[in-house]
Design a protein around this motif. Structure first.
Motif, PDB file in Angstrom:
ATOM      1  N   ILE A 162       0.836  -1.205   0.000  1.00 31.16           N
ATOM      2  CA  ILE A 162       0.000   0.000   0.000  1.00 31.16           C
ATOM      3  C   ILE A 162       0.872   1.257   0.000  1.00 31.16           C
ATOM      4  CG2 ILE A 162      -1.605   1.370   1.393  1.00 31.16           C
ATOM      5  CD1 ILE A 162      -2.808  -1.360   2.308  1.00 31.16           C
ATOM      6  N   THR A 163       1.891   1.281   0.855  1.00 34.00           N
ATOM      7  CA  THR A 163       2.754   2.450   0.958  1.00 34.00           C
ATOM      8  C   THR A 163       3.543   2.650  -0.327  1.00 34.00           C
ATOM      9  OG1 THR A 163       2.951   2.016   3.313  1.00 34.00           O
ATOM     10  CG2 THR A 163       4.495   3.571   2.378  1.00 34.00           C
ATOM     11  N   GLY A 164       4.049   1.554  -0.896  1.00 36.81           N
ATOM     12  CA  GLY A 164       4.814   1.663  -2.140  1.00 36.81           C
ATOM     13  C   GLY A 164       3.990   2.228  -3.275  1.00 36.81           C
ATOM     14  N   ILE A 165       2.765   1.779  -3.383  1.00 34.69           N
ATOM     15  CA  ILE A 165       1.882   2.275  -4.437  1.00 34.69           C
ATOM     16  C   ILE A 165       1.455   3.713  -4.152  1.00 34.69           C
ATOM     17  CG2 ILE A 165      -0.400   1.984  -5.492  1.00 34.69           C
ATOM     18  CD1 ILE A 165       0.030  -1.070  -5.111  1.00 34.69           C
ATOM     19  N   ALA A 166       1.159   4.021  -2.880  1.00 38.30           N
ATOM     20  CA  ALA A 166       0.702   5.368  -2.527  1.00 38.30           C
ATOM     21  C   ALA A 166       1.809   6.405  -2.664  1.00 38.30           C
ATOM     22  CB  ALA A 166       0.165   5.377  -1.099  1.00 38.30           C
ATOM     23  N   ALA A 167       3.076   5.989  -2.577  1.00 41.68           N
ATOM     24  CA  ALA A 167       4.180   6.949  -2.659  1.00 41.68           C
ATOM     25  C   ALA A 167       4.415   7.426  -4.083  1.00 41.68           C
ATOM     26  CB  ALA A 167       5.453   6.333  -2.092  1.00 41.68           C
ATOM     27  N   VAL A 168       3.980   6.665  -5.075  1.00 44.05           N
ATOM     28  CA  VAL A 168       4.210   7.052  -6.472  1.00 44.05           C
ATOM     29  C   VAL A 168       3.538   8.384  -6.808  1.00 44.05           C
ATOM     30  CG1 VAL A 168       3.807   6.381  -8.882  1.00 44.05           C
ATOM     31  CG2 VAL A 168       4.640   4.696  -7.223  1.00 44.05           C
ATOM     32  N   PRO A 169       2.245   8.593  -6.473  1.00 41.34           N
ATOM     33  CA  PRO A 169       1.628   9.890  -6.776  1.00 41.34           C
ATOM     34  C   PRO A 169       2.270  11.058  -6.018  1.00 41.34           C
ATOM     35  CG  PRO A 169      -0.061   8.262  -6.292  1.00 41.34           C
ATOM     36  CD  PRO A 169       1.255   7.643  -5.966  1.00 41.34           C
ATOM     37  N   LEU A 170       2.957  10.772  -4.930  1.00 41.27           N
ATOM     38  CA  LEU A 170       3.673  11.840  -4.225  1.00 41.27           C
ATOM     39  C   LEU A 170       5.013  12.131  -4.881  1.00 41.27           C
ATOM     40  CD1 LEU A 170       3.083  10.684  -0.535  1.00 41.27           C
ATOM     41  CD2 LEU A 170       1.994  12.604  -1.690  1.00 41.27           C
ATOM     42  N   ALA A 171       5.724  11.072  -5.295  1.00 38.19           N
ATOM     43  CA  ALA A 171       7.070  11.225  -5.828  1.00 38.19           C
ATOM     44  C   ALA A 171       7.082  11.830  -7.232  1.00 38.19           C
ATOM     45  CB  ALA A 171       7.773   9.869  -5.834  1.00 38.19           C
ATOM     46  N   LEU A 172       6.168  11.405  -8.087  1.00 38.55           N
ATOM     47  CA  LEU A 172       6.188  11.893  -9.476  1.00 38.55           C
ATOM     48  C   LEU A 172       6.019  13.413  -9.588  1.00 38.55           C
ATOM     49  CD1 LEU A 172       4.334   9.073 -11.438  1.00 38.55           C
ATOM     50  CD2 LEU A 172       6.745   9.715 -11.569  1.00 38.55           C
ATOM     51  N   PRO A 173       5.006  14.012  -8.972  1.00 36.16           N
ATOM     52  CA  PRO A 173       4.885  15.467  -9.100  1.00 36.16           C
ATOM     53  C   PRO A 173       6.083  16.220  -8.511  1.00 36.16           C
ATOM     54  CG  PRO A 173       2.843  14.541  -8.264  1.00 36.16           C
ATOM     55  CD  PRO A 173       3.853  13.448  -8.267  1.00 36.16           C
ATOM     56  N   LEU A 174       6.622  15.702  -7.408  1.00 36.46           N
ATOM     57  CA  LEU A 174       7.795  16.364  -6.828  1.00 36.46           C
ATOM     58  C   LEU A 174       8.988  16.287  -7.770  1.00 36.46           C
ATOM     59  CD1 LEU A 174       7.585  15.246  -3.093  1.00 36.46           C
ATOM     60  CD2 LEU A 174       7.288  17.545  -3.994  1.00 36.46           C
ATOM     61  N   GLY A 175       9.195  15.125  -8.379  1.00 34.05           N
ATOM     62  CA  GLY A 175      10.302  14.965  -9.327  1.00 34.05           C
ATOM     63  C   GLY A 175      10.163  15.897 -10.516  1.00 34.05           C
ATOM     64  N   PHE A 176       8.957  16.007 -11.056  1.00 32.32           N
ATOM     65  CA  PHE A 176       8.738  16.876 -12.214  1.00 32.32           C
ATOM     66  C   PHE A 176       8.738  18.360 -11.831  1.00 32.32           C
ATOM     67  CE2 PHE A 176       7.377  12.932 -14.208  1.00 32.32           C
ATOM     68  CZ  PHE A 176       7.991  13.051 -15.448  1.00 32.32           C
ATOM     69  N   ALA A 177       8.430  18.662 -10.582  1.00 27.31           N
ATOM     70  CA  ALA A 177       8.493  20.054 -10.139  1.00 27.31           C
ATOM     71  C   ALA A 177       9.940  20.514  -9.999  1.00 27.31           C
ATOM     72  CB  ALA A 177       7.763  20.216  -8.812  1.00 27.31           C
ATOM     73  N   ILE A 178      10.817  19.571  -9.662  1.00 28.40           N
ATOM     74  CA  ILE A 178      12.220  19.927  -9.447  1.00 28.40           C
ATOM     75  C   ILE A 178      13.013  19.887 -10.748  1.00 28.40           C
ATOM     76  CG2 ILE A 178      14.355  19.231  -8.271  1.00 28.40           C
ATOM     77  CD1 ILE A 178      12.561  18.122  -6.015  1.00 28.40           C
ATOM     78  N   GLU A 233      13.360  18.284 -15.170  1.00 30.48           N
ATOM     79  CA  GLU A 233      12.647  18.065 -16.425  1.00 30.48           C
ATOM     80  C   GLU A 233      13.132  16.779 -17.065  1.00 30.48           C
ATOM     81  OE1 GLU A 233      13.103  21.401 -19.005  1.00 30.48           O
ATOM     82  OE2 GLU A 233      12.557  22.836 -17.477  1.00 30.48           O
ATOM     83  N   GLY A 234      12.257  16.128 -17.830  1.00 33.33           N
ATOM     84  CA  GLY A 234      12.634  14.955 -18.610  1.00 33.33           C
ATOM     85  C   GLY A 234      13.143  13.806 -17.765  1.00 33.33           C
ATOM     86  N   THR A 235      14.289  13.269 -18.187  1.00 29.77           N
ATOM     87  CA  THR A 235      14.883  12.120 -17.511  1.00 29.77           C
ATOM     88  C   THR A 235      15.279  12.455 -16.085  1.00 29.77           C
ATOM     89  OG1 THR A 235      15.760  11.394 -19.639  1.00 29.77           O
ATOM     90  CG2 THR A 235      16.685  10.362 -17.693  1.00 29.77           C
ATOM     91  N   THR A 236      15.751  13.668 -15.880  1.00 30.52           N
ATOM     92  CA  THR A 236      16.135  14.096 -14.527  1.00 30.52           C
ATOM     93  C   THR A 236      14.933  14.024 -13.590  1.00 30.52           C
ATOM     94  OG1 THR A 236      17.728  15.609 -15.515  1.00 30.52           O
ATOM     95  CG2 THR A 236      17.179  15.964 -13.209  1.00 30.52           C
ATOM     96  N   ALA A 237      13.769  14.415 -14.058  1.00 29.54           N
ATOM     97  CA  ALA A 237      12.564  14.393 -13.232  1.00 29.54           C
ATOM     98  C   ALA A 237      12.216  12.961 -12.838  1.00 29.54           C
ATOM     99  CB  ALA A 237      11.401  15.041 -13.970  1.00 29.54           C
ATOM    100  N   VAL A 238      12.362  12.019 -13.765  1.00 31.76           N
ATOM    101  CA  VAL A 238      12.050  10.629 -13.469  1.00 31.76           C
ATOM    102  C   VAL A 238      13.039  10.070 -12.444  1.00 31.76           C
ATOM    103  CG1 VAL A 238      11.885   8.306 -14.460  1.00 31.76           C
ATOM    104  CG2 VAL A 238      10.957  10.261 -15.706  1.00 31.76           C
ATOM    105  N   VAL A 239      14.325  10.416 -12.598  1.00 32.65           N
ATOM    106  CA  VAL A 239      15.334   9.970 -11.648  1.00 32.65           C
ATOM    107  C   VAL A 239      15.050  10.574 -10.270  1.00 32.65           C
ATOM    108  CG1 VAL A 239      17.789  10.098 -11.042  1.00 32.65           C
ATOM    109  CG2 VAL A 239      17.100   9.563 -13.389  1.00 32.65           C
TER     110      VAL A 239
END
Length: 160
Positions: A70-86, A88-94
């Motif tokens: 549950i935690t692993g799946i729930a963390a994805v919607p938190l991590a993706l927007p933060l990565g893309f906010a910081i 762009e592109g491949t860097t955001a995914v990393v």
């Protein structure tokens, strides 16, 4: 009882003669309680035990494996927007992957907190004479001595 995304709680009348007598006395003494009038006094210890039973049920609801999933799946919607906010592109995914991994590193802390709460409430309930039982769905519950398992007497429960 869990239903959908939330919990449903209903109050089922106690059919015992003692409970019926108490109910009749309370209706006579507090006729306007249902309309916002005076309520019967409550025993603080009884409220504390009710809170402990609810808290134990919540902390015992999921196994460690289920919590990791549950935690692993729930963390994805938190991590993706933060990565893309910081970035762009491949860097955001990393970055999103790094944020997700950092959130996953917090899981052991959550397990420790959950186990401590569960142990605290279990000790409180055991000291009050409650008995640990497994209900019809396989969940661990504490019930007062002589009380039926949760769901028994519920006309909407499966298998009753």
């Amino acid at each position: 009882m869990q239903q959908g995304d939330g919990y449903v709680m209903w109050i089922e009348p106690d059919p015992s003669p003692q409970a019926q007598a108490r109910a009749a006395q309370n209706w006579a003494r507090y006729p306007n309680a249902g309309d916002g009038g005076a309520l019967p006094p409550f025993v603080p210890e009884a409220l504390e035990l009710l809170e402990a039973r609810i808290a134990f049920d919540i902390t015992a609801m999921y196994t460690d494996r289920q919590l990791i999933l549950i935690t692993g799946i729930a963390a994805v919607p938190l991590a993706l927007p933060l990565g893309f906010a910081i970035g762009e592109g491949t860097t955001a995914v990393v970055l999103a992957g790094v944020i997700w991994a950092a959130l996953m590193a917090l899981i052991p802390i959550g397990f420790t907190v959950n186990r401590n709460y569960k142990a605290k409430y279990a000790a409180l309930l055991q000291a009050a004479g409650f008995t640990l039982v497994t209900d019809q769905d396989g969940w661990l519950r504490y019930v007062p001595p002589g009380e039926p398992l949760p769901g028994h007497g519920n006309p909407f429960a499966v298998g009753t």
